[in-house]
Scaffold this active site. Structure first.
Site, PDB file in Angstrom:
ATOM      1  CG  ASP A 170      32.553  28.114  85.666  1.00  0.00           C
ATOM      2  OD1 ASP A 170      33.481  28.439  84.905  1.00  0.00           O
ATOM      3  OD2 ASP A 170      31.722  28.948  86.075  1.00  0.00           O
TER       4      ASP A 170
ATOM      5  NE  ARG B  88      32.406  38.117  79.969  1.00  0.00           N
ATOM      6  CZ  ARG B  88      32.738  36.938  80.502  1.00  0.00           C
ATOM      7  NH1 ARG B  88      33.876  36.354  80.158  1.00  0.00           N
ATOM      8  NH2 ARG B  88      31.931  36.339  81.364  1.00  0.00           N
TER       9      ARG B  88
ATOM     10  CG  ASP C  28      23.599  40.266  76.719  1.00  0.00           C
ATOM     11  OD1 ASP C  28      24.167  39.311  76.146  1.00  0.00           O
ATOM     12  OD2 ASP C  28      22.708  40.949  76.177  1.00  0.00           O
TER      13      ASP C  28
ATOM     14  CD  GLU D 100      36.114  31.802  85.101  1.00  0.00           C
ATOM     15  OE1 GLU D 100      37.174  31.151  84.966  1.00  0.00           O
ATOM     16  OE2 GLU D 100      34.994  31.291  84.943  1.00  0.00           O
TER      17      GLU D 100
ATOM     18  CG  ASN E 162      32.855  27.992  81.619  1.00  0.00           C
ATOM     19  OD1 ASN E 162      33.895  28.624  81.812  1.00  0.00           O
ATOM     20  ND2 ASN E 162      31.667  28.484  81.930  1.00  0.00           N
TER      21      ASN E 162
ATOM     22  CG  ASN F 123      33.966  32.561  79.759  1.00  0.00           C
ATOM     23  OD1 ASN F 123      34.052  33.419  80.637  1.00  0.00           O
ATOM     24  ND2 ASN F 123      33.431  31.371  79.991  1.00  0.00           N
TER      25      ASN F 123
END
Length: 294
Positions: free
Chosen positions: A201, A103, A123, A21, A150, A105
């Site tokens: 994405d 977290r 999760d 990523e 995203n 991204n």
């Protein structure tokens, strides 16, 4: 339906990553950078020489932005850190949110030098994440209740931002102030991507304003006009494509990361390139990412 153009590129790095990523490129050193988020590693590839290095990280890093020739900004699950490029030394710059189950991204630097960055649950719990605007150490929450943020990218003139919640799978557009990168209106959906397999994405916007999007689950990079019309689809030989970045001295090449997360042994056998990093192999009018402004 847009015809899929066969893959004409190459494998840029054959190391398979669980969650490749956050790619970017530093034109000053002709170096591509990207992450294995879940592997807690930062990958470095000097394009001309092919020299490759992997840097272990003490956190889940997901986005890198150049600050100047000696420093980088890294977004992670523990906040924003300044990284000294030569030594790898890290120092905390700013915190995003005090949610240990989240977290960082997707993210990208706006032409003004400010950063859009996002968070999500480790999760992937629904609605746990958010989009943020970072101006120096000032962090402003833009949108909350996001599941998988995203596709952050900006028009060349800095007046438009694009983004998505991959769980919703709508490509969104919002007007922003070109001087600050802050929204000046309400987001609108320009494309409903639930009619074909896969998910929106990571994205990047080229010099002509076209949006190049990695289609997770479809092994493809899709190209959209600013109004959301899909004009091209390029195949990538890995099903879980994650994010593109313009690379090369002329920003005329496209790097694409991928992932093998959540794949069974049988699925990985059927998808042997899963997690590898590719060059798409098509001519592109890209542009370099702005530096993050301290």
């Amino acid at each position: 339906m847009t015809e899929t153009i066969p893959f004409a590129g190459s494998v840029l790095c054959d190391e398979a990553l669980m969650l490749g990523e956050g790619p970017t490129y530093d034109p000053a050193t002709d170096t591509a950078w990207w992450f294995d988020i879940k592997g807690q590693a930062l990958h470095e590839l000097q394009l001309e020489t092919g020299r490759k290095a992997v840097h272990a990280l003490p956190f889940l890093g997901s986005v890198l932005a150049v600050i100047d020739p000696t420093r980088q900004l890294i977004a992670s699950d523990q906040g924003l850190f300044i990284r000294e490029t030569a030594s790898g030394r890290l120092s905390l710059f700013a915190t995003l949110e005090a949610i240990p189950t989240n977290r960082s991204n997707d993210g990208r630097v706006h032409p003004s030098g400010c950063l859009w960055i996002s968070t999500m649950a480790r999760d992937e719990s629904a609605g746990a994440g958010a989009f943020y605007h970072v101006d120096g150490t000032t962090v402003t929450r833009l949108y909350s209740g996001i599941s998988i943020p995203n596709s952050i990218c900006f028009s060349p003139d800095g007046t438009t931002a694009y983004f998505t919640d991959t769980a919703v799978n709508h490509l969104m557009r919002v007007s922003v102030d070109p001087a600050t990168g802050l929204p000046t209106g309400d987001p609108v959906a320009i494309s409903d991507e639930n009619t074909t397999p896969g998910w929106v994405d990571g994205s990047v916007c080229d010099a002509d304003g076209l949006i190049w999007n990695a289609r997770y689950g479809s092994g493809a990079v899709d190209v959209y006009k600013p109004d959301g019309a899909k004009v091209a689809r390029y195949a990538v030989p890995a099903t879980q494509t994650t994010c593109p970045a313009f690379i090369g001295r002329a920003a005329d090449r496209l790097l694409v990361t991928s992932a093998f997360q959540n794949m069974s042994n049988a699925a990985r056998t059927a998808d042997p390139n899963a997690g590898k990093t590719f060059e798409l192999g098509v001519p592109i009018r890209g542009r370099f990412e702005p530096a993050f402004r301290l």
